[in-house]
Design an enzyme around this catalytic site. Structure first.
Site, short mmCIF file in Angstrom:
data_model
loop_
_atom_site.label_atom_id
_atom_site.label_comp_id
_atom_site.label_asym_id
_atom_site.label_seq_id
_atom_site.Cartn_x
_atom_site.Cartn_y
_atom_site.Cartn_z
N ALA A 156 0.62 -1.08 -0.79
CA ALA A 156 -0.05 0.29 0.27
C ALA A 156 0.64 1.52 -0.40
O ALA A 156 0.53 2.49 -0.76
CB ALA A 156 -1.06 0.19 1.36
N GLU A 176 9.95 3.53 6.02
CA GLU A 176 10.18 1.85 6.62
C GLU A 176 10.88 1.84 7.85
O GLU A 176 11.79 2.11 7.78
CB GLU A 176 10.06 1.49 5.36
CG GLU A 176 10.49 -0.27 5.70
CD GLU A 176 9.39 -0.69 6.07
OE1 GLU A 176 8.69 -0.41 5.51
OE2 GLU A 176 9.62 -1.94 6.72
N GLY A 189 2.84 -14.20 -2.21
CA GLY A 189 3.70 -14.86 -3.59
C GLY A 189 3.00 -13.59 -4.59
O GLY A 189 3.09 -13.68 -5.94
N ARG A 427 -10.31 -20.05 3.34
CA ARG A 427 -8.84 -20.32 4.42
C ARG A 427 -9.83 -20.20 5.25
O ARG A 427 -9.34 -21.22 5.77
CB ARG A 427 -8.65 -18.67 4.18
CG ARG A 427 -7.61 -18.80 2.85
CD ARG A 427 -7.24 -17.24 2.93
NE ARG A 427 -6.10 -16.98 2.03
CZ ARG A 427 -5.70 -16.65 1.39
NH1 ARG A 427 -5.51 -15.02 2.19
NH2 ARG A 427 -4.63 -15.99 0.64
N GLU A 565 -3.64 -2.82 5.44
CA GLU A 565 -4.21 -4.50 6.00
C GLU A 565 -4.54 -3.36 6.74
O GLU A 565 -5.10 -3.62 8.29
CB GLU A 565 -3.31 -4.99 6.11
CG GLU A 565 -3.62 -6.45 7.02
CD GLU A 565 -2.43 -7.89 7.04
OE1 GLU A 565 -1.81 -7.64 6.26
OE2 GLU A 565 -2.81 -8.13 8.24
P1 ADP Z 1 0.10 -3.60 3.40
O1 ADP Z 1 -0.43 -4.62 2.44
O2 ADP Z 1 -1.24 -2.90 4.55
O3 ADP Z 1 1.02 -2.76 2.35
P2 ADP Z 1 2.52 -5.19 4.26
O4 ADP Z 1 2.35 -5.47 5.93
O5 ADP Z 1 2.81 -4.64 3.26
O6 ADP Z 1 1.50 -4.19 4.10
O7 ADP Z 1 3.50 -3.15 4.60
C1 ADP Z 1 3.70 -2.81 6.25
C2 ADP Z 1 4.80 -1.79 5.84
O8 ADP Z 1 5.04 -1.04 6.96
C3 ADP Z 1 5.67 -3.09 6.77
O9 ADP Z 1 7.12 -3.22 6.06
C4 ADP Z 1 6.25 -2.17 8.14
O10 ADP Z 1 7.41 -3.26 8.33
C5 ADP Z 1 5.92 -0.84 8.24
N1 ADP Z 1 5.84 -0.41 9.28
C6 ADP Z 1 4.85 -0.85 10.28
N2 ADP Z 1 5.03 -0.68 11.29
C7 ADP Z 1 5.73 0.74 11.06
C8 ADP Z 1 6.31 1.80 11.60
N3 ADP Z 1 5.55 2.26 12.62
N4 ADP Z 1 6.77 3.14 11.45
C9 ADP Z 1 7.15 2.71 9.83
N5 ADP Z 1 7.22 1.67 9.03
C10 ADP Z 1 6.21 0.54 10.03
#
Ligand code: ADP
Length: 599
Positions: A156, A176, A189, A427, A565
């Site tokens: 996202a 990140e 996947g 699922r 998510e």
């Molecule tokens: P989505 O599918 O919604 O994009 P993901 O799980 O693929 O969710 O990605 C969420 C990202 O956000 C991950 O790379 C995670 O490391 C990052 N993340 C989670 N919490 C934080 C935070 N507090 N600060 C910066 N990045 C974060």
């Protein structure tokens, strides 16, 4: 999940078995004093066929960043390395616990980091202690200004960044918290459901937006948000073209299928989630997004009118204030790896404690939800937590080999040798049934013809080798498979005969399976053991059709947008497989458009 490996034992074992090797010393500034080093250093650890190459960034004996440059570990084991990076950077030490279920990978990884530190001309003991770090960062803070701030570099957040940078010249900064992007999207996947897509057309499969909507809505037990589902439905195909033609994602020329979809409509990227995410990162960076890794957002900064104007984040113990003129986009994913939150919110599974593993990245612990709630966001649907049914008991991650069950013919049997479910069900239905079986376990049985037809041995060679090592997979005659897992041979034989008689009649009298109702062969088999894992959290912050985060008063919180998510209630009680990508891309892009217009 408890990590039980003791550090001292760990380091002794590493010392005994791993080949140390100093690779390259890139940049080194050693002017700070004797034994104080800054720069980027590489370290490698090799063990027979396995290798890991890392790059460690040191700033005055503090590890600020670790990058995995190359490795040939099983894809799921990246999760273990990611977690280790987090632990090492947080402690500024390699004296961290190995990850249970991935002990060999952990050893190799720690050795590679140790070798990088040695290449810097210091030893792990010379790394600054946490007391020294606290002293150094006390009172320090800095400020970064931008137009649009994105929190989270998964599917996202990266889609939002690409969209934001591709229209106009806003300064876009993405935070990140891990040392590399991708989150759960990297672990997946990368499959993408789109009705009317080019593979469907080439195969003559008829589909429509109406059918897609119906599948999603019914898959979520009719509890989803119709308006938001419709937005995903209408944007899925245009965004698939956007990914392919603008972002540069390469897709296979065949599709995948998931439970709950009436027809096959799932595009599948070459290289799965890792390559998908890396393509998104490359595009976001090429367009000028500033990605700040190892930077964890901790709280929103609001102005006197309650508008969200930025966040306070931490990097290497230092607080940084990020101020965004136009808007902040929350894209931090769900909370599947946070046991406490799972236990607090789950309303369906009677306790998702640490005995249930997760397919999630260890970073997915609900940070964004906690921050958003404090800023007044309305959280919805948190009790709806999706379990994934077919996972490796040694890692908690899904099996790529399970594509045989999804796209061809396989049986799921329990400890008593009996089928217990329509293997093609959704699922949540499969997980529900699995939890009722002895030891909450199942065994997937695939015959040699399916293995050959799906080219499984070649496609998943790495996974198969690891699974043998972990003792979760066996190949051989039915007797050998049953002996290996201590299953009753005669019962399994009867189960296959019964299923084959259903295949002949064209009716599954036990569980009503209709898809791939074909006979199971009688030659050799692959059999692997399976457990359920926490996979997706359907709940999260409530958004409207502009991806604006809604407050508990039902009104948009100014300056705050969300996608992926971290948002809640779109899909209802269950999200169908391959819907995550269209959701993240659609709302990621919408969030960026809304933030740009300060909607
Ligand atoms: P989505 O599918 O919604 O994009 P993901 O799980 O693929 O969710 O990605 C969420 C990202 O956000 C991950 O790379 C995670 O490391 C990052 N993340 C989670 N919490 C934080 C935070 N507090 N600060 C910066 N990045 C974060």
């Amino acid at each position: 999940m408890k990590r039980a490996v003791l550090v001292s034992l760990f380091l002794i074992i590493i010392g005994c078995f791993l080949t140390a090797c100093k690779v390259q010393d890139n940049t080194k500034t050693n002017g700070e004093g004797e034994g104080v080093v800054s720069g980027t250093f590489r370290g490698e650890a090799k063990e027979e066929e396995e290798y890991i190459l890392v790059e460690v960034m040191l700033q005055e004996n503090q590890i600020s960043h670790i990058e995995i440059l190359k490795h040939n570990e099983t894809p799921g084991f990246e999760k273990a390395m990611t977690q280790l990076i987090d632990d090492i950077v947080a402690k500024n030490s390699i004296e961290v616990d190995g990850i249970s279920g991935a002990t060999k990978t952990s050893k190799r990884f720690l050795k590679a980091v140790e070798n990088a530190i040695t290449a810097a001309g210091i030893t792990p003991k010379d790394l600054a202690s946490s007391n020294e770090l606290n002293r150094k960062t006390d009172g320090e803070s800095s400020k970064v200004d931008c137009d649009i701030l994105i929190i989270g570099g998964g599917g996202a957040g990266l889609s939002a960044a690409i969209e934001a940078r591709s229209q106009g010249d806003d300064r876009v900064v993405l935070l990140e918290k891990m040392s590399f992007g991708g989150g759960n999207t990297r672990m997946s996947g990368g499959e993408y459901a789109a009705p009317g897509n080019w593979v469907q057309t080439s195969l003559g499969i008829e589909d429509s937006e109406e059918l897609f909507f119906k599948d999603i809505y019914e898959g979520g037990n009719k509890k989803g948000n119709k308006e938001l589902i419709n937005i995903v439905v209408q944007n899925a195909l245009p965004n698939a073209y956007w990914l392919r033609d603008f972002v540069g994602v390469e897709y296979k020329d065949y599709q995948s299928w998931y439970g709950g979809h009436t027809v096959s409509r799932t595009l599948w990227p070459v290289g799965d989630g890792p390559k998908y995410v890396d393509t998104l990162i490359d595009k976001a960076v090429e367009l000028g997004t500033d990605i700040h890794y190892n930077t964890r957002a901790e709280e929103f900064i609001c102005n006197e009118e309650g508008k969200v104007v930025g966040v306070r984040a931490k990097r290497s113990g230092k607080t940084i204030e990020y101020i965004a003129k136009k808007g902040v986009i929350l894209a931090t994913g769900g909370f599947g790896a946070n046991v406490e939150m799972r236990m607090k919110y789950d309303t369906r599974w009677n306790g998702l404690d640490e005995s249930i593993p997760t397919t999630n990245s260890p970073a997915i612990v609900g940070d964004g939800l906690i921050m958003a709630e404090k800023a007044g966001a309305n959280l919805i649907g948190l009790g709806d937590i999706q379990l994934y049914p077919i996972n490796n008991p040694a890692t908690g991650n899904y099996y790529f080999m399970d594509y045989a069950r999804l796209n061809s013919n396989a049986l799921l049997i329990n400890k008593n040798g009996k089928r217990f479910v329509d293997e093609k069900n959704t699922r949540d239905k499969l997980s529900n049934e699995m939890l009722k079986q002895p030891d909450a376990k199942a065994y997937e049985l695939i015959d040699s013809q399916v293995v050959q037809d799906m080219n499984l041995e070649l496609l998943y060679e790495g996974e198969i080798a690891k699974c043998y090592e972990q003792g979760v997979l066996v190949r051989g005659s039915l007797r050998e498979c049953c002996d290996y897992f201590d299953l009753p041979l005669e019962e399994v034989q009867k189960t296959i005969q019964r299923f084959n008689s259903f295949a002949e009649k064209g009716t599954d009298e036990d569980f009503g399976r209709t898809k791939n109702l074909e006979k199971i062969g009688d030659d050799t088999y692959y059999m692997f053991s399976c457990i359920v894992s926490v996979h997706h959290t359907m709940g999260g912050v409530e958004i409207d059709k502009y991806a604006r985060v809604l407050g508990t008063d039902g009104k948009p919180i100014k300056g705050l947008y969300a996608a992926g998510e971290v948002t809640g209630g779109i899909h209802g009680e269950n999200r169908l497989g391959s819907l995550s990508m269209p959701d993240t891309v659609t709302f990621g892009r919408i969030a960026a458009q809304s933030a740009k217009k300060m909607k």
